[in-house]
Design a protein around this motif. Sequence first.
Motif, short mmCIF file in Angstrom:
data_model
loop_
_atom_site.label_atom_id
_atom_site.label_comp_id
_atom_site.label_asym_id
_atom_site.label_seq_id
_atom_site.Cartn_x
_atom_site.Cartn_y
_atom_site.Cartn_z
N GLY A 169 -1.71 11.09 -0.57
CA GLY A 169 -1.79 9.68 0.02
C GLY A 169 -3.03 8.87 -0.30
O GLY A 169 -3.43 8.02 0.20
N TRP A 170 -3.65 9.09 -1.42
CA TRP A 170 -4.71 8.16 -1.95
C TRP A 170 -4.26 6.80 -2.46
O TRP A 170 -5.36 5.85 -1.94
N VAL A 171 -3.16 6.81 -2.92
CA VAL A 171 -2.74 5.53 -3.36
C VAL A 171 -1.32 5.27 -2.79
O VAL A 171 -0.34 6.22 -3.23
N GLY A 172 -0.99 4.19 -2.30
CA GLY A 172 0.28 4.03 -1.48
C GLY A 172 1.31 3.90 -2.73
O GLY A 172 1.17 3.43 -3.83
N ASP A 173 2.61 4.57 -2.48
CA ASP A 173 3.59 4.51 -3.23
C ASP A 173 4.47 3.23 -3.34
O ASP A 173 4.63 2.64 -4.55
N LEU A 233 -0.19 -5.86 -3.13
CA LEU A 233 -0.89 -5.13 -2.26
C LEU A 233 -0.59 -3.79 -2.42
O LEU A 233 0.50 -3.38 -2.19
N VAL A 234 -1.38 -2.89 -2.35
CA VAL A 234 -1.31 -1.34 -2.20
C VAL A 234 -2.21 -0.41 -1.21
O VAL A 234 -3.50 -0.95 -1.60
N TYR A 280 -6.64 3.57 4.39
CA TYR A 280 -7.44 2.70 5.33
C TYR A 280 -7.11 1.25 5.22
O TYR A 280 -7.15 0.71 6.44
N ALA A 281 -6.92 0.67 4.07
CA ALA A 281 -6.75 -0.75 3.87
C ALA A 281 -6.07 -0.92 2.63
O ALA A 281 -5.98 -0.25 1.82
#
Length: 207
Positions: free
Chosen positions: A189-193, A47-48, A53-54
């Motif tokens: 912040g487009w894709v979680g670390d 999960l990322v 948003y989600a």
Amino acid sequence: MARSVDIIRHRFLHAVVSITLAFVTHTSVADARRYDLDPEHLTIGFLVRHLGYADILGFFRKASGSYTFDEATRTLSDVRVVVDTDSVFTGHDKRDKHLRGRDFLDASRAPRMTFTASSATWTGDKTFKLNGELELLGQRRPLQLTGTLNKSGPYPIGDGPSKPYVMGVSLRGTVKRSEWGMNYGVANGWVGDDVHVIIEFEARQAR
């Protein structure tokens, strides 16, 4: 005379200890069994966070692994799980192609990632911590997984009188992808670390 008795007693005790240790070692080795992950009952997911948003749920559809476990002493060793990075799947073709590329998994240059561990620390009757190493993108870094031994015993499904012995395990962990140089979308912040790892499997005792 007393000295001779002491020497005999010492030699006798030494022999008893040696025999006991040999028996315990032999028993431990005899009870340590190899288990192979059942590919039909293996889920390696993640999960990322996407754009804040989600969470996106993804999977790796091709993996294999094995380990050695002594159920009497709960001693775990020789853990090895190999995942084909090209098998990543999130249900979105364009996104999956991006994940296979150089911004993320770079599957053409690093076709596999491998988790290895040599022992487990039990935190409860069924729970444990697995401290190992993840090899990804040519780098090795520590990775701790928390686990639950859900069930073990003869498998209730199947034909024939000889049922395979099966263990069912749940594992969880978190990988910070920027530690492997996978920095795409982190700063904005487009894709979680943080990538939350989800592993569910059944493993069959080798015969």
